[in-house]
Motif scaffolding. Structure first.
Motif, PDB file in Angstrom:
ATOM      1  N   GLY A  41      40.192  65.273  29.446  1.00 31.38           N
ATOM      2  CA  GLY A  41      40.737  66.532  29.480  1.00 31.38           C
ATOM      3  C   GLY A  41      40.010  67.441  30.677  1.00 31.38           C
ATOM      4  O   GLY A  41      39.175  66.987  31.106  1.00 31.38           O
ATOM      5  N   ARG A  42      40.115  68.861  30.045  1.00 35.11           N
ATOM      6  CA  ARG A  42      39.630  69.883  30.729  1.00 35.11           C
ATOM      7  C   ARG A  42      37.795  69.656  30.729  1.00 35.11           C
ATOM      8  O   ARG A  42      37.455  69.458  29.721  1.00 35.11           O
ATOM      9  CB  ARG A  42      40.047  71.294  30.503  1.00 35.11           C
ATOM     10  N   ARG A  43      37.279  69.967  31.628  1.00 36.58           N
ATOM     11  CA  ARG A  43      35.800  70.051  31.800  1.00 36.58           C
ATOM     12  C   ARG A  43      35.370  71.303  31.698  1.00 36.58           C
ATOM     13  O   ARG A  43      34.122  71.446  31.210  1.00 36.58           O
ATOM     14  CB  ARG A  43      35.451  69.267  32.995  1.00 36.58           C
ATOM     15  N   ARG A  44      35.974  72.276  31.877  1.00 40.42           N
ATOM     16  CA  ARG A  44      35.597  73.543  31.652  1.00 40.42           C
ATOM     17  C   ARG A  44      36.569  74.320  30.861  1.00 40.42           C
ATOM     18  O   ARG A  44      38.035  74.047  31.023  1.00 40.42           O
ATOM     19  CB  ARG A  44      35.005  74.283  33.058  1.00 40.42           C
ATOM     20  N   PRO A  45      36.410  75.511  30.265  1.00 40.68           N
ATOM     21  CA  PRO A  45      37.596  76.087  29.518  1.00 40.68           C
ATOM     22  C   PRO A  45      38.572  76.960  30.450  1.00 40.68           C
ATOM     23  O   PRO A  45      38.180  77.106  31.510  1.00 40.68           O
ATOM     24  CB  PRO A  45      36.826  77.146  28.467  1.00 40.68           C
TER      25      PRO A  45
END
Length: 111
Positions: A41-45
């Motif tokens: 998934g995403r590595r950062r918000p």
């Protein structure tokens, strides 16, 4: 896969009607998509997560040109215009010389 056993990747891709880069990717990793690990998934918000519903969605609903996902349902109309004679088939090939049989009986037909 049989084409790859006797031909190069480029020739096998052309015979299989797929792109050359796709053939190289498949030759490098022949596993099916269901056998591969899922992408992470995403590595950062998400920087817009806090303001998306409050500010961006109302903008999308107000702008009729860019509200593809947000806004009221749109009626979809796919118009089909059939011009006479443009796509009509009028040439027939006599296939009786091939000797096609069904249950031992010769089949006289046109293709």
């Amino acid at each position: 896969m049989k084409l790859r056993q006797t031909n190069s990747v480029t020739v096998a891709a052309a015979k299989a009607s797929i792109g050359r880069t796709t053939a190289f990717r498949l030759a490098k990793n022949p596993r099916l998509p269901s056998q591969k690990t899922k992408a992470r998934g995403r590595r950062r918000p998400d920087p817009l997560a806090k303001i998306f519903d409050a500010e961006i969605v109302p903008l999308l609903r107000a702008a009729p040109g860019i509200r593809a996902v947000h806004g009221e349902e749109q009626e979809v109309i796919l118009r089909q215009i059939h011009e006479p004679g443009l796509l009509g088939l009028s040439d027939f090939t006599d296939m009786t010389a091939l000797g096609i049989t069904i249950a031992g009986q010769p089949l006289d037909h046109l293709l």
